[in-house]
Design a protein around this motif. Structure first.
Motif, PDB file in Angstrom:
ATOM      1  N   THR A 282       0.929  -1.097  -0.020  1.00  0.00           N
ATOM      2  CA  THR A 282       0.079   0.006   0.038  1.00  0.00           C
ATOM      3  C   THR A 282       0.829   1.135  -0.255  1.00  0.00           C
ATOM      4  O   THR A 282       0.243   2.223  -0.170  1.00  0.00           O
ATOM      5  N   TRP A 283       2.200   0.991   0.149  1.00  0.00           N
ATOM      6  CA  TRP A 283       3.095   2.327   0.044  1.00  0.00           C
ATOM      7  C   TRP A 283       3.023   2.856  -1.287  1.00  0.00           C
ATOM      8  O   TRP A 283       3.430   4.035  -1.531  1.00  0.00           O
ATOM      9  N   ALA A 284       2.685   2.172  -2.535  1.00  0.00           N
ATOM     10  CA  ALA A 284       2.617   2.235  -3.632  1.00  0.00           C
ATOM     11  C   ALA A 284       1.309   3.044  -4.273  1.00  0.00           C
ATOM     12  O   ALA A 284       1.076   3.808  -5.245  1.00  0.00           O
ATOM     13  N   ILE A 285       0.201   3.228  -3.361  1.00  0.00           N
ATOM     14  CA  ILE A 285      -1.047   3.721  -3.723  1.00  0.00           C
ATOM     15  C   ILE A 285      -0.921   5.282  -4.211  1.00  0.00           C
ATOM     16  O   ILE A 285      -1.707   5.584  -5.165  1.00  0.00           O
ATOM     17  N   GLU A 286      -0.291   6.152  -3.380  1.00  0.00           N
ATOM     18  CA  GLU A 286      -0.074   7.534  -3.969  1.00  0.00           C
ATOM     19  C   GLU A 286       0.493   7.469  -5.344  1.00  0.00           C
ATOM     20  O   GLU A 286       0.022   8.193  -6.080  1.00  0.00           O
ATOM     21  N   ALA A 287       1.524   6.476  -5.714  1.00  0.00           N
ATOM     22  CA  ALA A 287       2.061   6.626  -6.868  1.00  0.00           C
ATOM     23  C   ALA A 287       1.037   6.263  -8.081  1.00  0.00           C
ATOM     24  O   ALA A 287       1.023   6.825  -9.229  1.00  0.00           O
ATOM     25  N   TYR A 288       0.160   5.319  -7.668  1.00  0.00           N
ATOM     26  CA  TYR A 288      -0.678   4.798  -8.699  1.00  0.00           C
ATOM     27  C   TYR A 288      -1.706   5.859  -8.956  1.00  0.00           C
ATOM     28  O   TYR A 288      -2.147   6.216 -10.081  1.00  0.00           O
ATOM     29  N   GLU A 289      -2.363   6.526  -7.927  1.00  0.00           N
ATOM     30  CA  GLU A 289      -3.273   7.521  -7.819  1.00  0.00           C
ATOM     31  C   GLU A 289      -2.722   8.774  -8.890  1.00  0.00           C
ATOM     32  O   GLU A 289      -3.415   9.173  -9.583  1.00  0.00           O
ATOM     33  N   GLN A 290      -1.344   8.920  -8.713  1.00  0.00           N
ATOM     34  CA  GLN A 290      -0.971  10.264  -9.614  1.00  0.00           C
ATOM     35  C   GLN A 290      -0.620   9.676 -10.860  1.00  0.00           C
ATOM     36  O   GLN A 290      -0.785  10.448 -11.892  1.00  0.00           O
TER      37      GLN A 290
END
Length: 458
Positions: A282-290
Motif C-alpha cells: 500500500t506504500w505504492a497507492i499514492e504513485a498509482y493515484e498520480q
C-alpha cells in the motif's frame, strides 16, 4: 527594634520562597514531559523514514507537530544513524550514544543486543494499544514481554488493472478470489506478442501461498516454527514455477519478449497498462493515484486473509526519559491523535502523502482514512484485518537466515553451497525440484529460528 526588623525580614524571605514555590508548581502543572526544575526534556529519534535533512517529509513534519503539542519536550532527529542500519545502531550503542527512539529493522536483534527497553508497562496501561489488530500485538510479544512499538503498517498483495481484463472480456479478479481463479486470471490475460502479461513477478507466491491454502500456516509457512516440508509450500513453489516457465510473468521474459512491451522495467510496463496484476504494497497507492492512467483496485492474495507488514520503533534501554520516548513513538506510530494529525498534514502539504494504512482500528480514524484513500478492495481487506497474516521478517527470530541467508549445502548451478534464497529461486525457475530438498531446508530453517530464539532468552 532590631528584633522586630529580623522578624519582618524572615517573614519577607518566607513569603518570597512560598511565591516561588507556587509559581514553579503552576508552571509545571500538566507538563508530564518536563523535568523537575521546569526545563524542557530533550529526546532524540532516528528513522529511515525521515528522508534527507532539508527535504519536505511527512515524518519530519510530525516531529514538529509533536513539539507544538508538547512544548515541554524538545525532539532532535539523529541524522548519524544510517545504512547499514544495524551496524550504525551497534556503533552508537558501543559509544553510549543511542537515540532515545529508533527504527529497528529486526526486533530480535535489538533484544539480543539489549538495545531496547521493555515497554510492557506502557502498553499495558494504554487503551489505544489494545485497539491494534491481535496479529500485530502477538507478533511483538515474546514470552509475555513487549519491546517494540509499531510505527507503520502496510498491506501486501496484488493490484489489478481492471481495464485490461474488461477490454479482453475476461472476469476481473477481485478480492477473495480462489487460488485457481488467480492462476486462470494470470494465464488468460497473457499475450506476450501483443505486449500483455499476467504478473510483474512470481517470486512472492511461495511466501503467501501457504497462508492462502491453509488457515494453519502463515507467511512462508511460519506458525510457531517453519513447515517448509508441507504440501502447501511445495504447491506454492510449483505454482510460481508454472507461471515463470509458461511466460506469464514479466520478470522472467527474454529480452526479445520484453521488446514487445513499453517500458524499461516492470514499473513502467505496469504504468503503461500492460500487466494484469502487480505484486506490491500500500506504500505504492499514492504513485498509482498520480500516474496510473487506467482503472485499478487492490485484490490482495487469494482467499480471505489479509497480509500486513510493519515497521517498529525501539525505545533505548539507556534512555533517561522513557515516558516521553514512548509518547513520541506512539505519536509517530499507532496513536490516534498522531494519525489524525498525520492525515491533516498530508492534506495541507502537496509534497507529502499518506503511506500505508492506519494501525489503530479506531472507527473515526478509519472513516477519515478511507475518505482520502478510495480503494474499495483495500477497505475490504482492512475489514478482515483481524484474520491477518504477518509478514514476519522484522519480528521472527532467525527469519532472514531461514528465508534467504543460511547456506544449504546444496549445489545449484555455479554455487556449490547455495543459500536458502538461491535454492528457492532455483526451484521457482525450474532448475531444481523443491520436493527433493523440502525436508532438509525445513530442518535448517527451524534450526536458525531456534538459535536466535535462544539469544533473546525466550
Amino acid at each position: 527594634m532590631k528584633k522586630w526588623f529580623s522578624i519582618v525580614a524572615l517573614f519577607t524571605i518566607f513569603t518570597i520562597l512560598a511565591a516561588c514555590s507556587d509559581d514553579s508548581s503552576s508552571d509545571g502543572e500538566g507538563d508530564s514531559g518536563g523535568s523537575e526544575d521546569g526545563d524542557k526534556v530533550t529526546i532524540s529519534i532516528a528513522s529511515w523514514a525521515f528522508g534527507s535533512e532539508g527535504e519536505t517529509n511527512l515524518n519530519r513534519l510530525m516531529v514538529d507537530a509533536f513539539m507544538e503539542e508538547n512544548p515541554d519536550i524538545n525532539v532532535e532527529i539523529d541524522e548519524s544513524i544510517s545504512d547499514p542500519w544495524e551496524e550504525s545502531l551497534a556503533s552508537a550503542a558501543s559509544a553510549g550514544e543511542m537515540p532515545d527512539v529508533f527504527s529497528v529493522s529486526h526486533v530480535p536483534t535489538g533484544m539480543a543486543n539489549n538495545w531496547m527497553m521493555e515497554v510492557s508497562e506502557f502498553v499495558g496501561e494504554d487503551e489505544e494499544y489494545e485497539m491494534l489488530p491481535d496479529a500485530v500485538k502477538e507478533a511483538v510479544t515474546y514470552d509475555d514481554s513487549i519491546y517494540a512499538v509499531p510505527s507503520s503498517q502496510n498491506i501486501l498483495g496484488y493490484f489489478v488493472n481492471q481495464d485490461l481484463y474488461e477490454e479482453a472480456n475476461l472476469d476481473v479478479p477481485s478480492i477473495g478470489m480462489s487460488i485457481d481463479e488467480f492462476e486462470t486470471a494470470v494465464s488468460d490475460i497473457t499475450n506476450v506478442n501483443q505486449g500483455v502479461i499476467g504478473l510483474n513477478e512470481a517470486n512472492a507466491i511461495p511466501e503467501w501461498y501457504p497462508a492462502a491454502a491453509s488457515e494453519d500456516l502463515g507467511w512462508y509457512t511460519f506458525n510457531d516454527g517453519f513447515h517448509l516440508d508441507s504440501n502447501e509450500f511445495i504447491a506454492g513453489v510449483d505454482l510460481a514455477n508454472n507461471i515463470n516457465t509458461n511466460g506469464y510473468a514479466y520478470a522472467t521474459l527474454s529480452e526479445d519478449e520484453m521488446a514487445n512491451f513499453n517500458g524499461e522495467d516492470a514499473n513502467e510496463v505496469w504504468m503503461n497498462s500492460e500487466i494484469g496484476m502487480r505484486w506490491d504494497g500500500t506504500w505504492a497507492i499514492e504513485a498509482y493515484e498520480q500516474n496510473a492512467d487506467f482503472e485499478w483496485d487492490f485484490v490482495g492474495i487469494p482467499g480471505d486473509r489479509t497480509v500486513i507488514t510493519h515497521d517498529f520503533y525501539g525505545i533505548s534501554s539507556s534512555t533517561e526519559h522513557p515516558e516521553e520516548a514512548y509518547k513520541l513513538a506512539k505519536w509517530m506510530g499507532f496513536g490516534k491523535e498522531g494519525y489524525m494529525k498525520r492525515m491533516e498534514l498530508a492534506d495541507e502539504e502537496e509534497e507529502v502523502g499518506l503511506s500505508g494504512v492506519p494501525l489503530i482500528t479506531d472507527e473515526e480514524v478509519l472513516d477519515e482514512y478511507f475518505e482520502r484513500v478510495d480503494v474499495p478492495g483495500l477497505e475490504e481487506a482492512y475489514d478482515n484485518i483481524e484474520n491477518a497474516v504477518i509478514e514476519p521478517f522484522k519480528t521472527t527470530p532467525g527469519y532472514g537466515q531461514a528465508r534467504w541467508e543460511a547456506p544449504t549445502g546444496v549445489e545449484v548451478g555455479d554455487e556449490s553451497n547455495a543459500t536458502m534464497g538461491a535454492l528457492i529461486d532455483a526451484s521457482v525457475s525450474g532448475q531444481v525440484n523443491i520436493e527433493d530438498y523440502a525436508s532438509q531446508i525445513n530442518d535448517l530453517a527451524n534450526q536458525k529460528y531456534e538459535e536466535e530464539l535462544e539469544t533473546i532468552g525466550e
